[in-house]
Design an enzyme around this catalytic site. Sequence first.
Site, PDB file in Angstrom:
ATOM      1  N   VAL A 138      44.389  32.008  40.803  1.00  0.00           N
ATOM      2  CA  VAL A 138      43.903  30.979  41.728  1.00  0.00           C
ATOM      3  C   VAL A 138      42.790  31.543  42.596  1.00  0.00           C
ATOM      4  O   VAL A 138      41.727  30.960  42.727  1.00  0.00           O
ATOM      5  CB  VAL A 138      45.053  30.396  42.583  1.00  0.00           C
ATOM      6  CG1 VAL A 138      45.793  31.447  43.386  1.00  0.00           C
ATOM      7  CG2 VAL A 138      44.509  29.318  43.510  1.00  0.00           C
ATOM      8  N   ASP A 139      43.034  32.705  43.201  1.00  0.00           N
ATOM      9  CA  ASP A 139      42.041  33.398  44.016  1.00  0.00           C
ATOM     10  C   ASP A 139      42.252  34.889  43.809  1.00  0.00           C
ATOM     11  O   ASP A 139      43.081  35.474  44.498  1.00  0.00           O
ATOM     12  CB  ASP A 139      42.204  33.016  45.486  1.00  0.00           C
ATOM     13  CG  ASP A 139      41.248  33.780  46.400  1.00  0.00           C
ATOM     14  OD1 ASP A 139      40.280  34.369  45.881  1.00  0.00           O
ATOM     15  OD2 ASP A 139      41.485  33.793  47.628  1.00  0.00           O
ATOM     16  N   PRO A 140      41.581  35.467  42.833  1.00  0.00           N
ATOM     17  CA  PRO A 140      40.451  34.923  42.086  1.00  0.00           C
ATOM     18  C   PRO A 140      40.888  34.117  40.858  1.00  0.00           C
ATOM     19  O   PRO A 140      41.927  34.387  40.279  1.00  0.00           O
ATOM     20  CB  PRO A 140      39.712  36.186  41.641  1.00  0.00           C
ATOM     21  CG  PRO A 140      40.813  37.184  41.421  1.00  0.00           C
ATOM     22  CD  PRO A 140      41.838  36.890  42.485  1.00  0.00           C
TER      23      PRO A 140
ATOM     24  N   ASP B 111      39.136  29.402  42.028  1.00  0.00           N
ATOM     25  CA  ASP B 111      38.014  29.354  42.969  1.00  0.00           C
ATOM     26  C   ASP B 111      36.695  29.628  42.252  1.00  0.00           C
ATOM     27  O   ASP B 111      35.690  28.942  42.463  1.00  0.00           O
ATOM     28  CB  ASP B 111      38.230  30.339  44.119  1.00  0.00           C
ATOM     29  CG  ASP B 111      38.433  31.777  43.655  1.00  0.00           C
ATOM     30  OD1 ASP B 111      38.740  31.989  42.464  1.00  0.00           O
ATOM     31  OD2 ASP B 111      38.292  32.700  44.478  1.00  0.00           O
TER      32      ASP B 111
END
Length: 936
Positions: free
Chosen positions: A615-617, A620
């Site tokens: 998700v992050d990273p 995004d």
Amino acid sequence: MWRTQSQPLCKQILKQNGCLFTRRWMSSGLPGVLAIRRETINVWERRAPLAPKHVRKLVKDGIKVIVQPSNRRAYNMQEYAKVGATIQEDMSEASLVMGVKSVPIDLLLPDKTYAFFSHTIKAQEANMPLLDAIMERNIRLIDYERMVDEKGQRTVAFGVYAGVAGMINILHGLGLRLLALGHHTPFMYIGPSHNYRNTEQARQAIRDAGYEIALERMPKSLGPLVFVFTGSGNVSQGAQQVFQEFPHEYIEPEHLPKVAKHGATNKLYICVVSREDHYTRKDGGKFDPEEFEQHPSRYGSTFASKIAPYASVIINGIYWAPTAPRLITIPEAKNLLQTQSFPWIPSSSGCPQLPHRLIALCDISADPGGSIEFMNECTTIDKPFCLYDADQNKESDSFAGKGVLICSIDNMPAQIPKEATDFFGQLLFPYVKEMLKSDATKPFEEFDTTPEIKNAVIASNGVLTPNHEYIQELRNKFTSSHKSKKTSPDQKRILILGSGYVSSTVIEYLNRNKDFIVTVASKFKAELDSLSKQYPQNEMLLLDVSRKHEEFEHLVQENDIVISLLPGPLHPEVAKLCIKHKRNMVTASYVSPEMQQMHKDAVDAGITIMNEVGVDPGIDHMLAMECFDDVRSSGGKITSYISWCGGLPAPEHSDSPLMYKFSWFPIGVLKNCLAGATYLKDGKKIEIPSGGLLDAPEDLTFMPGFNLEGIPNRDSTKYTSLYGIESAKTMLRGTIRYRGFCDVIQGLVDLNLLSSEENSCLHPKGPDITWKSYVCDVMGKSPDTFYDSVKDMVFERVGHSEKRLQTIIDLGLLDDQVIDKKGTPIDTLCHYLAKKLAYEPNERDMILMHHNIGVEWPDGTTQKRTVGLTVYGDYHGYSAMAKTVGYPAAIATEMILNGEIQRKGVQFPMSRDVYKPILQRLKGEGIKATEKIHTL
């Protein structure tokens, strides 16, 4: 008209092959017995290897011809009987049995010579049982596909009629596809090949459609239509002869861009593409046809980038060798089939828009996974078309929806059975008497015949002939590469390292594909036991990868891909083994410098190591690149990019001491608080030293309903080049927390609880110690210090902050609870918080993400684009963190295994052919972003 043209064409091919009515008599002077079997492969197969006129000549020469009864043949039994054939079921008297398509194994007669298309020369897995039976029954197999002249050109084939039928079929499908897209066209009046009594009727229907096109009755919104033909052999010639009934103009490949943009609509354009038009040496040299035949792997193809983008319809009729470059790969299809706009359709016209230029593809070569890689299964006469969606890498039977229409019937000529039989029989007839010389009971070396026939013998005397021993090598190679616990060649083995919160979603997603075999390895038995109850079909292995290296290496070797959900520092060791054994790898973690250094080794090993697909990273990156590419494709540039993302407790469960809870091991969260950061602001590089982040939180107001703060995350500046937005003057990637988080974490830092240095008090084998005693030791006081006095000392140590003190108390760090010691303060605290602040079964988390993107257009106007994502966890299902990390990682794994991702080396999900399919599939999991555009 067509029937009169087909005869000269047939004679021309015979003359080229040097075998027009060649007669060679058997040395014994006694003709053999020939049997023509009925075709049983499917209900549509109505062809025969020889027509009655050919049988008449054989009978006249004293050869007995047995024809098995069949009411399905295009030429009926009476027609064969009238020319002297014997109609009977029993073929045991024959020494040579001829057919068109494969023979069912249980119908194979031993000690006979058979001639048919066996489809075994590429070691096709589905036909290996047939080949084994042929050798077991001492059958001599002559494969028409291997009958070639001294130049390697096939002498016996249905190629012309495959092209004829394929062209008629794709024109029929084109009419239906365009109608589904909102366009009525003259193609609607062209039916499928088998609807016509003969090809002349079909050609007349095409002429009628061409007349309407010449009268400009095509919708203007379609623009110029360009038909691209690959190859110049019989298949392409047959297709072109049909196409020439339209008003048409031949163009060269270099004129494609201009014609596709400015061409006329009262005719169709045809471009015949030869090998030298798109095959190029990888070292930059010129195309050499002889070298290409011997070493096709030295070449690459520019077809997908220089030819296909301008094609409306592609008719593919080339032979493809497994080592040759493909015309269109799966990743190339994702770029080729992107939605686009066309200059000839004004936005206000109200005309239906084509999704992309390429509308239809007729793969007459019918080679699944071959030159058109995404054509992985042939269509049939019953269901001649499918719609391929490149983003989803899936096919559907509908004519409506996203994608390109595909027709790839592997027995096209069966739709024109009489003419195809006449044509094929005329080519085959000169070889029949030579084939009758074959005695399958005698050694192959004694079979004295023409090279065309001798070299076409695949198997004889129970073994493969010398020219075809490579088939066994291909089989051995395939077996060697699939010798693990697979039950079919399509199955792929996946190794998941780690059994934490995220692993559940990864396993669940991959289990949807029945061809995936999933194994999970972890050192945590309780987690494995829990997963085993959820997914009993998967293998769970108790394994500490940091200790049992030899066992771990063997595990990597026997799987096709490894998903590492381990802590980041362990990824390089996993990557080294993947490179050594040429296994692909996926992680959701950041690319460390050590991982990046492995890029060349991974490229040399021919593997993909896909990173930062969480998700992050992860998400995004993908949402940002989607916006960036959209802006760049319209001529704009990015002037600023600020991204905030964080995993938090849902508001109703945010009342924990840290206003935070842990869905996986806390070490990463706490260490990031101590790291430094670098970012750009208004063209100025800002650097925050290690330990300074907690003093730099920024109040976040993009979601007024939440009380949020953010801190910069690592080095944001490196992403200006990775994203391709060097024009951005502001570049910041940051982490979201509830307001006050940084302040209370500072209290833990003040007590030295985030130190990574070894502490004798926390040695695992040392004496027991409580949290209160340890805090006292940190401050140099006796463990017997009065509790209120300890509170006063802590209050002073944390900067006289009531909030920080209360947080430490609420965390139980002043209690007389015995510590589970892990050597260092931060490791001990992480182990404690992982349990203390874990999500309860009735609690849920959420993911918040917000991109703020500045855009400037060529006319000087500016915009602010915001992309937002909010995902909540399920109360009795998956957490938001598990969904947003696990699903992208699982989807990327699936795409690598399916050939959708083919980039080698250490990779990021930054390219359109990677991020767009992942984002689309995430929408199916309920993970969908929103975008707003504000003109400034």
